[in-house]
Design a protein around this motif. Sequence first.
Motif, PDB file in Angstrom:
ATOM      1  N   ARG A 176       2.543  29.529  -6.924  1.00  0.00           N
ATOM      2  CA  ARG A 176       2.579  30.909  -7.409  1.00  0.00           C
ATOM      3  C   ARG A 176       2.967  30.994  -8.884  1.00  0.00           C
ATOM      4  NH1 ARG A 176       5.332  33.545  -1.986  1.00  0.00           N
ATOM      5  NH2 ARG A 176       3.510  33.272  -0.653  1.00  0.00           N
ATOM      6  N   THR A 234      -9.030  27.027 -11.634  1.00  0.00           N
ATOM      7  CA  THR A 234      -9.185  27.721 -10.358  1.00  0.00           C
ATOM      8  C   THR A 234      -7.832  28.017  -9.731  1.00  0.00           C
ATOM      9  OG1 THR A 234     -11.303  26.636  -9.973  1.00  0.00           O
ATOM     10  CG2 THR A 234     -10.197  27.574  -8.050  1.00  0.00           C
ATOM     11  N   GLY A 235      -7.689  29.206  -9.195  1.00  0.00           N
ATOM     12  CA  GLY A 235      -6.467  29.589  -8.506  1.00  0.00           C
ATOM     13  C   GLY A 235      -6.770  30.590  -7.412  1.00  0.00           C
ATOM     14  N   GLU A 236      -5.739  31.197  -6.886  1.00  0.00           N
ATOM     15  CA  GLU A 236      -5.898  32.202  -5.839  1.00  0.00           C
ATOM     16  C   GLU A 236      -5.548  33.570  -6.404  1.00  0.00           C
ATOM     17  OE1 GLU A 236      -4.986  32.663  -1.063  1.00  0.00           O
ATOM     18  OE2 GLU A 236      -3.774  31.298  -2.278  1.00  0.00           O
ATOM     19  N   LEU A 237      -6.323  34.583  -5.966  1.00  0.00           N
ATOM     20  CA  LEU A 237      -6.158  35.931  -6.492  1.00  0.00           C
ATOM     21  C   LEU A 237      -5.049  36.667  -5.760  1.00  0.00           C
ATOM     22  CD1 LEU A 237      -7.657  37.741  -8.614  1.00  0.00           C
ATOM     23  CD2 LEU A 237      -8.885  38.734  -6.686  1.00  0.00           C
ATOM     24  N   TYR A 238      -4.121  37.248  -6.514  1.00  0.00           N
ATOM     25  CA  TYR A 238      -3.041  38.066  -5.974  1.00  0.00           C
ATOM     26  C   TYR A 238      -3.176  39.470  -6.549  1.00  0.00           C
ATOM     27  CZ  TYR A 238      -0.559  33.959  -4.151  1.00  0.00           C
ATOM     28  OH  TYR A 238      -0.208  32.826  -3.444  1.00  0.00           O
ATOM     29  N   ILE A 272      -3.887  35.386 -11.124  1.00  0.00           N
ATOM     30  CA  ILE A 272      -4.499  34.186 -10.547  1.00  0.00           C
ATOM     31  C   ILE A 272      -3.436  33.097 -10.588  1.00  0.00           C
ATOM     32  CG2 ILE A 272      -6.388  32.525 -10.689  1.00  0.00           C
ATOM     33  CD1 ILE A 272      -8.021  34.638 -12.129  1.00  0.00           C
ATOM     34  N   ASP A 330      -1.421  29.438  -8.864  1.00  0.00           N
ATOM     35  CA  ASP A 330      -1.623  28.161  -8.184  1.00  0.00           C
ATOM     36  C   ASP A 330      -0.841  28.143  -6.874  1.00  0.00           C
ATOM     37  OD1 ASP A 330       1.050  27.669  -8.812  1.00  0.00           O
ATOM     38  OD2 ASP A 330       0.587  26.366 -10.513  1.00  0.00           O
ATOM     39  N   ILE A 331      -0.795  26.990  -6.230  1.00  0.00           N
ATOM     40  CA  ILE A 331      -0.159  26.879  -4.927  1.00  0.00           C
ATOM     41  C   ILE A 331       1.340  27.185  -4.980  1.00  0.00           C
ATOM     42  CG2 ILE A 331       0.349  24.406  -5.126  1.00  0.00           C
ATOM     43  CD1 ILE A 331      -0.461  24.165  -2.165  1.00  0.00           C
ATOM     44  N   ARG A 379       1.532  37.699   4.092  1.00  0.00           N
ATOM     45  CA  ARG A 379       0.490  38.125   3.149  1.00  0.00           C
ATOM     46  C   ARG A 379       0.983  39.153   2.130  1.00  0.00           C
ATOM     47  NH1 ARG A 379      -4.492  36.805   5.489  1.00  0.00           N
ATOM     48  NH2 ARG A 379      -4.193  34.795   6.509  1.00  0.00           N
TER      49      ARG A 379
END
Length: 305
Positions: free
Chosen positions: A264, A272-276, A259, A261-262, A296
């Motif tokens: 990486r 909260t973050g983005e799932l990789y 997970i 952040d912007i 992507r």
Amino acid sequence: AYVPLDPAYPEKRLQYILEDAGIQILVTESHLTKWVSSDVERICLDKNSQEIRNEPITTPVHGVTPENLAYVIYTSGSTGNPKGVMIENYNVYRLFASTNKFYKFSSSDVWTLFHSYAFDFSVWEIWGALLYGGRLIIVPYWISRSPEAFYKLLIDEKVTILNQTPSAFRQLANTNKEWANQGLELNLRYVIFGGEALDVFSLSTWFNDYTLSIAKLVNMYGITETTVHATYHWIIGNDVAYSKSSVIGKPIVDLEIYILDINRHIVPVGVTGELYVGGSGLARGYLNRPKLTAERFIPHPFSDE
């Protein structure tokens, strides 16, 4: 490689996929070919049945390797035009090799093909049954839309592995008490969720009506680009009582989950973050879209650590 086309989908979508994938041979039925361009060869299972029966039934000689494509399945197109995701043979094999450590699928299992074969959940259903020599029940469309009829099918066919989206399972669970009162029992070993977020509280009806020993419930998260499933979480009674959101659990053993952040960077717990997702389940990329694939499917951000 195969590209599944569901005739229930809009013709405009089917035509788009046919052209985008450069499909040259279409296996279908004669009444479904009105929209197909004349430069596509059509093999109709009804019209060409005699020619098909005349073909040899011996195993064909082929040079297929694990690195060859197994299929291309198109995304829903909810964020633009549908994108063809390229999945190799090895991706599918390792999906089952990595998950069978706890499922222990076997030739005695009975699966249902409940979902559209143009939806990647079907890859799990079809090849999960056939890889282990099990039995695959192809669910007629009208039965898939009737919880009562589907419940009866599960009983009659002694289905042991049930794969469901949470919304479909909610309707099925609501019919359970009626059948249980008649003394009719399911043979399920596992109920495996996927395809959408799971509201665990919606399972309270199922847990109230069944003892936990009847079937184990598992939530699996994933997308087409990670070969169907990427994580798993065993659902227990406490989840139903205390969880307030969908719990996707741990990564499958040959995958990595981060997970970020912007920038990486790994975010702290609770942020909260983005799932990789990384590992051997990743697709080859998007068909005919090198720019989007590069965007992507990025180099591993921690490969030097």
